[in-house]
Every structure is written in structure tokens, then in C-alpha cells.
Design a protein around this motif. Structure first.
Motif: not given
Length: 415
Positions: A230, A271, A297, A302-305
Motif C-alpha cells: 500500500e 488483471y 485479487q 483494489p486490483v486496479e491499483k
């Protein structure tokens, strides 16, 4: 001749310098630092006014000048890795000089930094920058534990942390002694110019990477890794320029159940729908990359991040058409060997295009591979990859032919 210590001595044994350096270095110091034959050197009295009778008289005695310039040259010889002296240095070892330095109190170091900044670094900005480059390799930055280092490896202490083995902290007294704010600011500015930094998020992440994400380090537990990841993502989101910090760090878990650097990982479904799995599966054991583990996942981020971060730090997200030489081009005889002139490394052009292993992979008649190659070609925004170019030097025209990749796609049954 009168001396700075209010005695008298032969002029040939005296040294002249600015009053500030005389206050910094005692007679015992210059006896240790400066070469002499018989009588040890002493500081000469200074003239109260420039170009006065007293000044002219002292100058006429040919008293040796040994000022900040000479002091810095000695430090360059004895505390750095490169010798910059313009005269033979005194025959004292670097270790002896470091012992001498370490015996000085912190407030003395503040005065030394200020004097070097005022006298040695004076002049226009370009000259100051050039002089600073000479000082950066010197081990003259006093640390909290009494040892010394170069500025680029040191950090200023904070209210919470004054001592740190991983991020060595400067001794606070070397820039905060006394009551003179001007002297304190000058000493701190000098340390900043040497490369001393405030510990920020980038520096803390550098420590995390070197302690937890090297090849030799133990794999961190899931909670620690999640918090670290993170922080990594937040840093790159705010300051993309720091993405290069992660190039050599083992920060990604791969589908083959090992940890790897970004350059050894690729993205595909779930992804991004890149089709790269077909390419690397076809390469088999020779594949230089593996897919990102699917466990991300359900990782709580968040997977997008994660996907965006992975791309930013170097994880592959598309098949690359690579630049290569013309020597394997089917038309090499006309393209290269018939080209006139001799090769010039500066002006020669030797450009061809390919996808590594594509000819053997397309021969498998695999639909997923064909789709991947088709998508890769369609995604190219320019047509440079269609043409191979060669010339030996600027005196000749560029010779062109169909690129290696063009020829493979033209002559292979893959659609």
C-alpha cells in the motif's frame, strides 16, 4: 615577528590565514597538519587593515600562506577517496587525521563547516557547485555515534529519531551549536549541499526494500506485505518519478509461487487481457517471465491499483516488437553486404524489427498466439517496424527492405 598567540617567532616558521581559520585551528593543530623542518609552525599576527603599512610589512616577510584552500586540500587528501592536492601532502595517515577530527567537539565541526562554506565555496553559483563536487567524497560529516561518512549517506535527525543504524543520522550539534542562527543556518546549508537529507517517505521505503525485499531476505508475512505494498502504491501514485526505486526489488509474488523483480513478471487475465500467457506458455521452461500470482485479487487492495502500480514499475503488459540488427534479415545481401562504404559507429544505421521466438511460436498454429501477434501489430501507432534500414555512414543513402517480422508474418501460415 609577532604571532597570533601574542608571542614572537622567526617569520620563516609562521603561517598566515584568515582570523576565522586561526580560531578554528590551534597551534597544536597546525603542528600536526602542516609540514615543517625544524621549529613547528605558528600563526602569524594578522594585519588590522588591508594595504596598511603593517599589512605591507608582514607581506614583505614572505610568511607562508596556509588558509582555507590549503586546509580543504588536506581534507581532500586524507578523508576522501581521490587526491586533489596541488602540493605533496603532509606525511600523516588518513587514519590519524580521522582520529584528530573525532577528538574535536561538535561545535568545532559547525565552525569548520561554516568556514569552508564562507571561504572555499565563495564566488558565483557555477564555481560553488564545482567546488561542492570536490567535497562530496569527503568523510567529514560527523554522525551521532561519533563516526564519519560522506554526505550522500547521511540524514538529519528528527525529533523522534536521533540515532539510526540503517539511516545514519548527523550529530545535531554540528549545525545547532551556540546561539548564532546565522552560523547554524550556514552549517546546515553546507551539509545539505554535501548531500545530507531529511528522512522522508522515499528514504523509509528504500530501507524497507533493502531489508525485506532482496533476494536473500525472508518473505514477509501477509499483513506486513500488504501494508508495504500500500505504501509503495501510494508513493508511485503521488510521485511517479520514484517508480524506478522498485526495479531491483523482489516485491511481486508470481504464479509459479516465487518472488521476483518487476522485470521478471507479466500481466494477463484477470488483471489485464494482454494475451501474454499464450506467448510465455509457448516458451515453456525458457520463458524469462512468469505471470503475477492470482492471489492479489483477494488481497484487500483494489486490483486496479495493483495493476496500475505493476505497470508503472516495469511489469510487462504487452508483447514488445523489439529492435534488432539487420544481419538476420532475409534480404541481408542487398541490404547490408552490398551497401557501399565503411561502417561508422556514429553515423551508421542498422535497424531491424522482430518478436523474440515468433517464427517458432507461430508454427504451433495456436489461436491464442495468433491473436496476440495480431493485437500487437494493430496496437503499434507507427509503421516503423515494417521496414529494416541500413547504411554504413552519412556519405551513403539509407537502404531499406521488409523487416524480419514483416517477412515472418508474410510468409508464415498463421491466420
Amino acid at each position: 615577528t609577532p604571532t597570533h598567540s601574542k608571542s614572537h617567532a622567526p617569520a620563516k616558521t609562521l603561517l598566515q590565514a584568515k582570523a576565522s581559520l586561526k580560531e578554528l585551528l590551534s597551534e597544536n593543530d597546525i603542528e600536526f597538519l602542516v609540514d615543517y623542518d625544524e621549529d613547528p609552525p605558528q600563526w602569524a599576527i594578522g594585519a588590522s587593515q588591508k594595504n596598511s603599512n603593517m599589512d605591507r610589512f608582514l607581506s614583505g616577510l614572505a610568511i607562508t600562506e596556509w588558509d582555507t584552500q590549503q586546509f580543504v586540500e588536506l581534507l581532500c587528501n586524507k578523508t576522501g577517496t581521490t587526491s586533489y592536492s596541488f602540493s605533496p601532502p603532509k606525511n600523516v595517515s588518513p587514519d590519524e587525521v580521522m582520529v584528530w577530527l573525532s577528538a574535536k567537539p561538535e561545535e568545532w565541526h559547525q565552525q569548520m563547516y561554516r568556514i569552508i562554506s564562507e571561504d572555499f565555496l565563495m564566488g558565483p553559483d557555477y564555481k560553488r557547485r564545482r567546488s561542492i563536487e570536490r567535497l562530496k567524497p569527503l568523510r567529514i560529516v560527523r554522525l551521532n555515534d561519533g563516526t564519519y561518512s560522506v554526505g550522500s549517506k547521511c540524514y538529519f535527525p528528527s525529533d523522534e529519531v536521533e540515532s539510526d543504524e540503517i539511516l545514519p543520522r548527523v550529530a545535531k550539534g554540528v549545525y545547532s551549536s551556540g546561539k548564532s542562527k546565522v552560523e547554524q543556518e550556514e552549517a546546515r546549508k553546507f551539509l545539505e549541499e554535501l548531500g545530507v537529507r531529511v528522512v522522508g517517505e522515499v528514504e523509509q521505503i528504500e530501507v524497507i526494500l533493502t531489508t525485506r525485499y532482496t533476494y536473500e531476505a525472508e518473505v514477509p508475512d501477509e499483513d506486513v506485505y500488504r501494508k508495504d505494498l500500500e505504501r509503495f502504491i501510494t508513493l508511485v501514485e503521488k510521485e511517479p518519478v520514484h517508480a524506478e526505486l522498485f526495479a531491483d526489488a523482489y516485491i511481486f509474488h508470481r504464479a509459479c509461487d516465487d518472488w521476483s523483480k518487476p522485470g521478471d513478471v507479466f500481466l494477463d487475465s484477470p488483471y489485464l487481457d494482454t494475451g501474454l500467457s499464450a506467448y510465455y506458455d509457448a516458451l515453456g521452461e525458457n520463458a524469462p517471465r512468469a505471470a503475477l500470482a492470482q492471489s492479489y485479487q483477494n488481497f484487500g487492495i483494489p486490483v486496479e491499483k495493483i495493476t496500475k502500480f505493476a505497470q508503472a514499475v516495469g511489469v510487462q503488459a504487452k508483447l514488445e516488437i523489439q529492435l534488432t540488427s539487420c544481419y538476420s534479415n532475409p534480404d541481408v545481401d542487398q541490404l547490408v553486404w552490398a551497401a557501399p562504404g565503411g561502417w561508422s559507429a556514429r553515423y551508421g544505421i542498422n535497424e531491424d524489427w522482430t518478436i523474440e521466438g515468433v517464427e517458432q511460436l507461430l508454427a504451433r498454429n495456436d489461436e491464442a498466439l495468433s491473436r496476440l501477434v495480431w493485437k500487437t501489430a494493430c496496437d503499434k501507432k507507427d509503421d516503423d517496424w515494417l521496414t529494416a534500414k541500413f547504411r554504413n555512414n552519412s556519405q551513403n543513402q539509407v537502404r531499406e527492405a521488409a523487416s524480419q517480422l514483416f517477412c515472418i508474418l508474410r510468409d508464415t501460415a498463421w491466420i
